[in-house]
Design a protein around this motif. Structure first.
Motif, PDB file in Angstrom:
ATOM      1  N   CYS A  77       0.869  -1.182   0.000  1.00  0.00           N
ATOM      2  CA  CYS A  77       0.000   0.000   0.000  1.00  0.00           C
ATOM      3  C   CYS A  77       0.903   1.229   0.000  1.00  0.00           C
ATOM      4  O   CYS A  77       0.712   2.161   0.790  1.00  0.00           O
ATOM      5  N   CYS A  78       1.875   1.217  -0.910  1.00  0.00           N
ATOM      6  CA  CYS A  78       3.006   2.138  -0.797  1.00  0.00           C
ATOM      7  C   CYS A  78       2.656   3.579  -1.113  1.00  0.00           C
ATOM      8  O   CYS A  78       3.398   4.485  -0.733  1.00  0.00           O
ATOM      9  N   ALA A 138      -8.158  15.522   2.436  1.00  0.00           N
ATOM     10  CA  ALA A 138      -7.996  14.073   2.307  1.00  0.00           C
ATOM     11  C   ALA A 138      -9.180  13.448   1.586  1.00  0.00           C
ATOM     12  O   ALA A 138      -9.024  12.786   0.565  1.00  0.00           O
ATOM     13  N   ARG A 139     -10.372  13.679   2.100  1.00  0.00           N
ATOM     14  CA  ARG A 139     -11.529  12.943   1.558  1.00  0.00           C
ATOM     15  C   ARG A 139     -11.890  13.356   0.134  1.00  0.00           C
ATOM     16  O   ARG A 139     -12.474  12.563  -0.605  1.00  0.00           O
ATOM     17  N   ASP A 140     -11.546  14.584  -0.260  1.00  0.00           N
ATOM     18  CA  ASP A 140     -11.911  15.053  -1.600  1.00  0.00           C
ATOM     19  C   ASP A 140     -10.793  14.916  -2.625  1.00  0.00           C
ATOM     20  O   ASP A 140     -11.042  15.014  -3.830  1.00  0.00           O
ATOM     21  N   HIS A 141      -9.556  14.709  -2.173  1.00  0.00           N
ATOM     22  CA  HIS A 141      -8.425  14.754  -3.108  1.00  0.00           C
ATOM     23  C   HIS A 141      -7.526  13.528  -3.068  1.00  0.00           C
ATOM     24  O   HIS A 141      -6.620  13.423  -3.896  1.00  0.00           O
ATOM     25  N   GLU A 142      -7.748  12.632  -2.128  1.00  0.00           N
ATOM     26  CA  GLU A 142      -6.959  11.410  -2.072  1.00  0.00           C
ATOM     27  C   GLU A 142      -7.856  10.221  -2.406  1.00  0.00           C
ATOM     28  O   GLU A 142      -9.056  10.259  -2.153  1.00  0.00           O
ATOM     29  N   PRO A 143      -7.298   9.172  -3.000  1.00  0.00           N
ATOM     30  CA  PRO A 143      -8.133   8.045  -3.417  1.00  0.00           C
ATOM     31  C   PRO A 143      -8.819   7.374  -2.240  1.00  0.00           C
ATOM     32  O   PRO A 143      -8.208   7.161  -1.192  1.00  0.00           O
ATOM     33  N   ARG A 144     -10.077   7.026  -2.436  1.00  0.00           N
ATOM     34  CA  ARG A 144     -10.847   6.371  -1.375  1.00  0.00           C
ATOM     35  C   ARG A 144     -10.160   5.077  -0.932  1.00  0.00           C
ATOM     36  O   ARG A 144     -10.182   4.730   0.253  1.00  0.00           O
ATOM     37  N   THR A 145      -9.537   4.380  -1.889  1.00  0.00           N
ATOM     38  CA  THR A 145      -8.882   3.115  -1.545  1.00  0.00           C
ATOM     39  C   THR A 145      -7.709   3.299  -0.596  1.00  0.00           C
ATOM     40  O   THR A 145      -7.296   2.344   0.067  1.00  0.00           O
ATOM     41  N   ALA A 146      -7.154   4.508  -0.524  1.00  0.00           N
ATOM     42  CA  ALA A 146      -6.036   4.768   0.384  1.00  0.00           C
ATOM     43  C   ALA A 146      -6.502   5.171   1.775  1.00  0.00           C
ATOM     44  O   ALA A 146      -5.675   5.290   2.692  1.00  0.00           O
ATOM     45  N   LEU A 147      -7.798   5.376   1.947  1.00  0.00           N
ATOM     46  CA  LEU A 147      -8.335   5.860   3.214  1.00  0.00           C
ATOM     47  C   LEU A 147      -9.267   4.865   3.891  1.00  0.00           C
ATOM     48  O   LEU A 147      -9.215   4.670   5.097  1.00  0.00           O
ATOM     49  N   ALA A 180      19.859  -1.170   1.636  1.00  0.00           N
ATOM     50  CA  ALA A 180      18.502  -1.716   1.641  1.00  0.00           C
ATOM     51  C   ALA A 180      17.993  -1.841   0.207  1.00  0.00           C
ATOM     52  O   ALA A 180      18.279  -0.994  -0.639  1.00  0.00           O
ATOM     53  N   ARG A 181      17.245  -2.905  -0.040  1.00  0.00           N
ATOM     54  CA  ARG A 181      16.606  -3.095  -1.332  1.00  0.00           C
ATOM     55  C   ARG A 181      15.103  -3.151  -1.110  1.00  0.00           C
ATOM     56  O   ARG A 181      14.612  -4.001  -0.373  1.00  0.00           O
ATOM     57  N   VAL A 182      14.404  -2.235  -1.748  1.00  0.00           N
ATOM     58  CA  VAL A 182      12.981  -2.057  -1.495  1.00  0.00           C
ATOM     59  C   VAL A 182      12.159  -2.579  -2.670  1.00  0.00           C
ATOM     60  O   VAL A 182      12.451  -2.270  -3.832  1.00  0.00           O
ATOM     61  N   THR A 183      11.139  -3.350  -2.362  1.00  0.00           N
ATOM     62  CA  THR A 183      10.097  -3.690  -3.318  1.00  0.00           C
ATOM     63  C   THR A 183       8.813  -3.066  -2.796  1.00  0.00           C
ATOM     64  O   THR A 183       8.506  -3.181  -1.602  1.00  0.00           O
ATOM     65  N   ALA A 184       8.091  -2.365  -3.669  1.00  0.00           N
ATOM     66  CA  ALA A 184       6.878  -1.666  -3.260  1.00  0.00           C
ATOM     67  C   ALA A 184       5.728  -2.051  -4.177  1.00  0.00           C
ATOM     68  O   ALA A 184       5.943  -2.450  -5.328  1.00  0.00           O
ATOM     69  N   ALA A 185       4.518  -1.928  -3.654  1.00  0.00           N
ATOM     70  CA  ALA A 185       3.340  -2.251  -4.459  1.00  0.00           C
ATOM     71  C   ALA A 185       2.153  -1.415  -4.021  1.00  0.00           C
ATOM     72  O   ALA A 185       1.992  -1.114  -2.826  1.00  0.00           O
ATOM     73  N   ASP A 186       1.345  -1.029  -4.996  1.00  0.00           N
ATOM     74  CA  ASP A 186       0.107  -0.310  -4.714  1.00  0.00           C
ATOM     75  C   ASP A 186      -0.905  -0.646  -5.806  1.00  0.00           C
ATOM     76  O   ASP A 186      -0.542  -0.858  -6.972  1.00  0.00           O
ATOM     77  N   LEU A 187      -2.161  -0.668  -5.429  1.00  0.00           N
ATOM     78  CA  LEU A 187      -3.226  -0.990  -6.368  1.00  0.00           C
ATOM     79  C   LEU A 187      -3.481   0.129  -7.365  1.00  0.00           C
ATOM     80  O   LEU A 187      -3.859  -0.112  -8.514  1.00  0.00           O
ATOM     81  N   ASP A 188      -3.238   1.362  -6.936  1.00  0.00           N
ATOM     82  CA  ASP A 188      -3.562   2.532  -7.760  1.00  0.00           C
ATOM     83  C   ASP A 188      -2.448   2.820  -8.761  1.00  0.00           C
ATOM     84  O   ASP A 188      -1.280   2.966  -8.371  1.00  0.00           O
ATOM     85  N   PRO A 189      -2.771   2.938 -10.054  1.00  0.00           N
ATOM     86  CA  PRO A 189      -1.708   3.172 -11.048  1.00  0.00           C
ATOM     87  C   PRO A 189      -0.986   4.500 -10.869  1.00  0.00           C
ATOM     88  O   PRO A 189       0.224   4.590 -11.102  1.00  0.00           O
ATOM     89  N   ALA A 190      -1.707   5.556 -10.470  1.00  0.00           N
ATOM     90  CA  ALA A 190      -1.058   6.850 -10.263  1.00  0.00           C
ATOM     91  C   ALA A 190      -0.069   6.771  -9.102  1.00  0.00           C
ATOM     92  O   ALA A 190       1.026   7.362  -9.160  1.00  0.00           O
TER      93      ALA A 190
END
Length: 261
Positions: free
Chosen positions: A104-105, A185-194, A121-131
């Motif tokens: 949920c990076c 937050a609620r109007d400008h950030e993705p609902r999936t992140a909240l 450190a070697r980081v692997t990250a993942a998020d559902l949202d393409p942006a």
């Protein structure tokens, strides 16, 4: 931040507009907006958007996190300063040159901050949202890796059983409380992140359940929650076969959970 232009008429005009819009830190924000552009038309557009409620970080294109400038873009979750505590906890328990997984990076802020603190450190990250994934690639260039997909689904098999530090900045706001969040937050950030579901822990339960497959022998999962969610979060961690330690943060009204094998 010092107010660098206290006698500048343009600075004063911007401050007045921001104050009228309810910006608590109008002087500091005016400094940042004036630093962002010298073009009067562009500045006017930025101030207008900020007065209308656009997050300052989206307008600037970056957010300060753990002393770094983390690139952010419109529609991408802005890393919170309170989450710096999670990075500090992770850095304290990580082995040298750790394998890090940032789930949920969002912008990749946690992984980037930990990589900055821990050379090698070697980081692997993942998020559902393409942006968000695209933004994370800017903050986590090679040799780090960023994938788009749902939690563990897009991860390469070579990570299984090798993750020393698993950071999960997953959504944990209960669905019914989303409407009480600040408009930024609620109007400008993705609902999936909240939105974390009815009790705020839907995604974190899935993270905890999957963690044992990916953690190394002494690996740790770290995430933050609200104080009222501690008991249920600890139960989810224990159900996954992990041991939980809770670090309370009275100033932020929340807590960090450190779960180990």
């Amino acid at each position: 931040m010092p107010h660098s232009r206290p006698t500048d008429p343009l600075h004063a005009a911007v401050v007045d507009r921001l104050r009228a819009a309810g910006c608590v830190f109008a002087e500091d924000e005016a400094d940042l907006l004036l630093d962002a552009t010298t073009d009067p038309t562009a500045l006017d557009a930025l101030v207008t958007r900020r007065a209308a409620g656009d997050p300052l970080e989206h307008l600037l294109g970056w957010a300060e996190f753990c002393g770094l400038r983390i690139a952010v873009a419109p529609g991408v979750f802005v890393p919170r300063r309170r989450t710096e505590r999670l990075v500090a906890l992770a850095a304290a328990l990580a082995p040298p040159a750790p394998v890090v997984l940032d789930l949920c990076c969002g912008s990749g802020a946690l992984g980037a901050a930990l990589a900055h603190r821990l050379p090698g450190a070697r980081v692997t990250a993942a998020d559902l949202d393409p942006a968000a994934a695209e933004c994370a690639r800017r903050n986590l260039p090679a040799p780090h890796r960023v994938h788009r997909g749902d939690l563990y689904d897009p991860l390469p098999d070579d990570l299984r059983g090798r993750v020393d530090v698993l950071l999960a900045n997953a959504p944990y706001v209960p669905t019914g409380a989303i409407g009480l969040m600040p408009p930024e937050a609620r109007d400008h950030e993705p609902r999936t992140a909240l939105d974390g579901g009815s009790d705020g822990l839907d995604v974190l339960r899935r993270v905890a359940a999957g963690a044992p497959d990916w953690l190394a022998e002494r690996g740790a999962l770290l995430f933050e929650i609200g104080e009222a969610q501690v008991a249920d979060a600890v139960a989810a961690v224990r159900a996954a076969g992990l041991t939980a330690r809770v670090e309370h943060d009275p100033d932020a009204g929340g807590a960090s959970v450190v779960a180990t094998r």
